[in-house]
Write a protein that holds these residues in place. Structure first.
Motif, PDB file in Angstrom:
ATOM      1  N   GLN A 160      50.848  38.099  22.591  1.00 18.60           N
ATOM      2  CA  GLN A 160      49.706  37.191  22.464  1.00 18.60           C
ATOM      3  C   GLN A 160      49.696  36.163  23.594  1.00 18.60           C
ATOM      4  OE1 GLN A 160      50.177  35.631  18.506  1.00 18.60           O
ATOM      5  NE2 GLN A 160      49.585  37.561  17.531  1.00 18.60           N
ATOM      6  N   THR A 161      50.876  35.672  23.953  1.00 17.70           N
ATOM      7  CA  THR A 161      50.974  34.709  25.059  1.00 17.70           C
ATOM      8  C   THR A 161      50.535  35.341  26.372  1.00 17.70           C
ATOM      9  OG1 THR A 161      52.782  33.488  23.995  1.00 17.70           O
ATOM     10  CG2 THR A 161      52.560  33.251  26.383  1.00 17.70           C
ATOM     11  N   GLU A 162      50.951  36.584  26.601  1.00 15.37           N
ATOM     12  CA  GLU A 162      50.547  37.290  27.819  1.00 15.37           C
ATOM     13  C   GLU A 162      49.036  37.521  27.837  1.00 15.37           C
ATOM     14  OE1 GLU A 162      52.154  38.025  30.448  1.00 15.37           O
ATOM     15  OE2 GLU A 162      54.244  37.740  29.873  1.00 15.37           O
ATOM     16  N   MET A 163      48.455  37.885  26.695  1.00 20.63           N
ATOM     17  CA  MET A 163      47.011  38.120  26.622  1.00 20.63           C
ATOM     18  C   MET A 163      46.234  36.822  26.840  1.00 20.63           C
ATOM     19  SD  MET A 163      46.331  41.341  26.263  1.00 20.63           S
ATOM     20  CE  MET A 163      47.690  41.580  27.406  1.00 20.63           C
ATOM     21  N   ARG A 164      46.779  35.720  26.337  1.00 26.78           N
ATOM     22  CA  ARG A 164      46.118  34.437  26.560  1.00 26.78           C
ATOM     23  C   ARG A 164      46.187  34.064  28.048  1.00 26.78           C
ATOM     24  NH1 ARG A 164      44.245  30.479  23.336  1.00 26.78           N
ATOM     25  NH2 ARG A 164      44.054  28.392  24.226  1.00 26.78           N
ATOM     26  N   ALA A 165      47.309  34.362  28.687  1.00 27.49           N
ATOM     27  CA  ALA A 165      47.418  34.111  30.132  1.00 27.49           C
ATOM     28  C   ALA A 165      46.411  34.972  30.886  1.00 27.49           C
ATOM     29  CB  ALA A 165      48.836  34.408  30.604  1.00 27.49           C
ATOM     30  N   PHE A 166      46.237  36.213  30.456  1.00 25.89           N
ATOM     31  CA  PHE A 166      45.248  37.118  31.023  1.00 25.89           C
ATOM     32  C   PHE A 166      43.855  36.476  30.935  1.00 25.89           C
ATOM     33  CE2 PHE A 166      43.883  41.893  30.675  1.00 25.89           C
ATOM     34  CZ  PHE A 166      43.137  41.743  31.839  1.00 25.89           C
ATOM     35  N   THR A 167      43.522  35.949  29.751  1.00 23.30           N
ATOM     36  CA  THR A 167      42.216  35.329  29.527  1.00 23.30           C
ATOM     37  C   THR A 167      42.060  34.072  30.365  1.00 23.30           C
ATOM     38  OG1 THR A 167      42.235  36.186  27.245  1.00 23.30           O
ATOM     39  CG2 THR A 167      40.649  34.452  27.751  1.00 23.30           C
ATOM     40  N   ASN A 168      43.107  33.262  30.434  1.00 22.11           N
ATOM     41  CA  ASN A 168      43.045  32.030  31.234  1.00 22.11           C
ATOM     42  C   ASN A 168      42.828  32.335  32.717  1.00 22.11           C
ATOM     43  OD1 ASN A 168      43.313  29.967  29.291  1.00 22.11           O
ATOM     44  ND2 ASN A 168      45.522  30.277  29.167  1.00 22.11           N
ATOM     45  N   GLU A 169      43.510  33.356  33.222  1.00 15.68           N
ATOM     46  CA  GLU A 169      43.353  33.733  34.625  1.00 15.68           C
ATOM     47  C   GLU A 169      41.916  34.177  34.909  1.00 15.68           C
ATOM     48  OE1 GLU A 169      46.087  36.712  35.813  1.00 15.68           O
ATOM     49  OE2 GLU A 169      47.827  35.364  35.863  1.00 15.68           O
ATOM     50  N   LEU A 170      41.373  34.983  34.002  1.00 15.70           N
ATOM     51  CA  LEU A 170      40.003  35.456  34.170  1.00 15.70           C
ATOM     52  C   LEU A 170      39.028  34.284  34.117  1.00 15.70           C
ATOM     53  CD1 LEU A 170      37.857  37.600  34.447  1.00 15.70           C
ATOM     54  CD2 LEU A 170      38.030  38.035  31.978  1.00 15.70           C
ATOM     55  N   ALA A 171      39.242  33.351  33.188  1.00 13.22           N
ATOM     56  CA  ALA A 171      38.373  32.177  33.077  1.00 13.22           C
ATOM     57  C   ALA A 171      38.409  31.354  34.365  1.00 13.22           C
ATOM     58  CB  ALA A 171      38.794  31.325  31.885  1.00 13.22           C
ATOM     59  N   ASP A 172      39.598  31.186  34.931  1.00 13.77           N
ATOM     60  CA  ASP A 172      39.724  30.437  36.195  1.00 13.77           C
ATOM     61  C   ASP A 172      38.961  31.130  37.321  1.00 13.77           C
ATOM     62  OD1 ASP A 172      41.286  28.524  34.991  1.00 13.77           O
ATOM     63  OD2 ASP A 172      43.193  29.359  35.703  1.00 13.77           O
ATOM     64  N   ASP A 173      39.072  32.463  37.387  1.00 15.13           N
ATOM     65  CA  ASP A 173      38.377  33.200  38.433  1.00 15.13           C
ATOM     66  C   ASP A 173      36.863  33.138  38.246  1.00 15.13           C
ATOM     67  OD1 ASP A 173      40.687  33.865  39.727  1.00 15.13           O
ATOM     68  OD2 ASP A 173      40.853  35.865  38.860  1.00 15.13           O
ATOM     69  N   LEU A 174      36.403  33.246  36.998  1.00 13.79           N
ATOM     70  CA  LEU A 174      34.963  33.166  36.738  1.00 13.79           C
ATOM     71  C   LEU A 174      34.409  31.817  37.173  1.00 13.79           C
ATOM     72  CD1 LEU A 174      34.621  34.816  33.196  1.00 13.79           C
ATOM     73  CD2 LEU A 174      34.005  35.802  35.411  1.00 13.79           C
ATOM     74  N   GLY A 175      35.195  30.780  36.996  1.00 22.13           N
ATOM     75  CA  GLY A 175      34.760  29.442  37.379  1.00 22.13           C
ATOM     76  C   GLY A 175      34.520  29.297  38.864  1.00 22.13           C
ATOM     77  N   ARG A 176      35.093  30.218  39.665  1.00 23.47           N
ATOM     78  CA  ARG A 176      34.886  30.181  41.116  1.00 23.47           C
ATOM     79  C   ARG A 176      33.691  31.022  41.564  1.00 23.47           C
ATOM     80  NH1 ARG A 176      40.695  29.596  41.051  1.00 23.47           N
ATOM     81  NH2 ARG A 176      41.022  31.834  40.753  1.00 23.47           N
ATOM     82  N   TRP A 177      33.124  31.781  40.628  1.00 26.88           N
ATOM     83  CA  TRP A 177      31.948  32.574  40.954  1.00 26.88           C
ATOM     84  C   TRP A 177      30.707  31.688  40.868  1.00 26.88           C
ATOM     85  CZ3 TRP A 177      32.441  37.932  38.050  1.00 26.88           C
ATOM     86  CH2 TRP A 177      33.628  38.564  38.461  1.00 26.88           C
ATOM     87  N   PRO A 178      29.773  31.782  41.805  1.00 27.80           N
ATOM     88  CA  PRO A 178      28.576  30.935  41.789  1.00 27.80           C
ATOM     89  C   PRO A 178      27.799  30.987  40.477  1.00 27.80           C
ATOM     90  CG  PRO A 178      28.753  32.089  43.879  1.00 27.80           C
ATOM     91  CD  PRO A 178      29.824  32.646  43.006  1.00 27.80           C
ATOM     92  N   ALA A 179      27.730  32.156  39.845  1.00 34.57           N
ATOM     93  CA  ALA A 179      26.946  32.306  38.610  1.00 34.57           C
ATOM     94  C   ALA A 179      27.499  31.494  37.452  1.00 34.57           C
ATOM     95  CB  ALA A 179      26.876  33.780  38.220  1.00 34.57           C
ATOM     96  N   PHE A 180      28.788  31.149  37.521  1.00 38.05           N
ATOM     97  CA  PHE A 180      29.421  30.439  36.409  1.00 38.05           C
ATOM     98  C   PHE A 180      29.945  29.061  36.819  1.00 38.05           C
ATOM     99  CE2 PHE A 180      30.057  35.032  35.708  1.00 38.05           C
ATOM    100  CZ  PHE A 180      29.336  35.170  34.534  1.00 38.05           C
ATOM    101  N   GLY A 181      29.532  28.604  37.985  1.00 31.92           N
ATOM    102  CA  GLY A 181      30.073  27.350  38.512  1.00 31.92           C
ATOM    103  C   GLY A 181      29.815  26.129  37.661  1.00 31.92           C
ATOM    104  N   LYS A 182      28.726  26.146  36.855  1.00 32.84           N
ATOM    105  CA  LYS A 182      28.375  24.976  36.043  1.00 32.84           C
ATOM    106  C   LYS A 182      28.861  25.070  34.599  1.00 32.84           C
ATOM    107  CE  LYS A 182      24.277  23.840  38.808  1.00 32.84           C
ATOM    108  NZ  LYS A 182      22.810  23.585  38.794  1.00 32.84           N
ATOM    109  N   HIS A 183      29.540  26.143  34.256  1.00 35.67           N
ATOM    110  CA  HIS A 183      30.036  26.301  32.889  1.00 35.67           C
ATOM    111  C   HIS A 183      31.282  25.449  32.672  1.00 35.67           C
ATOM    112  CE1 HIS A 183      27.244  29.615  32.919  1.00 35.67           C
ATOM    113  NE2 HIS A 183      27.574  29.987  31.691  1.00 35.67           N
ATOM    114  N   THR A 184      31.455  24.978  31.449  1.00 36.67           N
ATOM    115  CA  THR A 184      32.640  24.201  31.110  1.00 36.67           C
ATOM    116  C   THR A 184      33.842  25.115  30.976  1.00 36.67           C
ATOM    117  OG1 THR A 184      32.336  24.429  28.714  1.00 36.67           O
ATOM    118  CG2 THR A 184      31.180  22.597  29.810  1.00 36.67           C
TER     119      THR A 184
END
Length: 209
Positions: free
Chosen positions: A124-148
């Motif tokens: 579960q910890t590894e899967m949460r890290a997977f999700t956190n990494e993806l969330a961080d990367d999405l935040g760098r995409w222009p389409a998601f730049g304004k999302h919290t």
């Protein structure tokens, strides 16, 4: 010294392979004994202890290695491309991982649901890290730049759950559809998630009504 270290790594891998094969042939990892894993790997029990203090440690190592390898593969894809191309390439990377290491993903699938508590928590910890990494990367995409950060994690979690569902279907021996059809359907699902997320406005940003 190099040869000695190489031999040690080969023996460690033999124990991991033995545990995965025994799990695949029978019940879950928790039902395996140290002695049968050592015997399958061609070792005496004392040889096992030179690499792992106990079976729990072996299980945690398998989970960590499998999750980190998969996370790195998908992270590399996201760093190269964005948007639809990232989805397509990620699906291909996932399928390649499962073809190369089917028993590793079978291990993750089984133990995340019915394994010992320390192992379930580790996965579960590894899967949460997977999700956190993806969330961080999405935040760098222009389409998601304004999302919290909370929104990005929610979007990433939807993607990860879809990926896990796909992976479980790919390792299943009772597929109702071809691998190609399954991959295409999942890719469409992920594109829909991404499209909807890119135009969705959080409640505090939405207009009247």
């Amino acid at each position: 010294m190099a040869l000695r270290e190489e031999k040690k790594q080969q023996t460690r891998q033999a124990l991991i392979d033995a545990a995965l094969q025994l799990m695949h042939d029978g019940g879950g990892f928790s039902g395996l004994s140290l002695r049968e894993v050592a015997r399958e790997a061609g070792l005496v029990p004392t040889g096992f202890y030179r690499h792992f203090p106990d079976m729990d440690s072996l299980g945690l190592d398998i989970a960590s290695d499998a999750c980190q390898t998969l996370r790195k593969s998908l992270r590399d894809v996201r760093r190269r491309v964005e948007g639809g191309a990232a989805i397509s390439d990620s699906m291909s990377a996932l399928a390649s991982f499962i073809r190369a290491q089917p028993l590793h993903f079978e291990f993750l699938a089984r133990e995340s649901a019915g394994g010992a508590l320390p192992l379930r928590r580790a996965i579960q910890t590894e899967m949460r890290a997977f999700t956190n990494e993806l969330a961080d990367d999405l935040g760098r995409w222009p389409a998601f730049g304004k999302h919290t950060a909370e929104d990005l994690f929610m979007i990433a979690d939807l993607v990860v759950q879809a990926v896990i569902h796909l992976a479980l279907a790919l390792v299943s021996r009772t597929l109702d559809e071809s691998e190609e059809a399954l991959m295409q359907r999942t890719e469409k699902q992920l594109r829909l998630v991404m499209l909807g997320a890119s135009i969705w406005k959080p409640r505090e940003q939405a207009g009247p009504g």
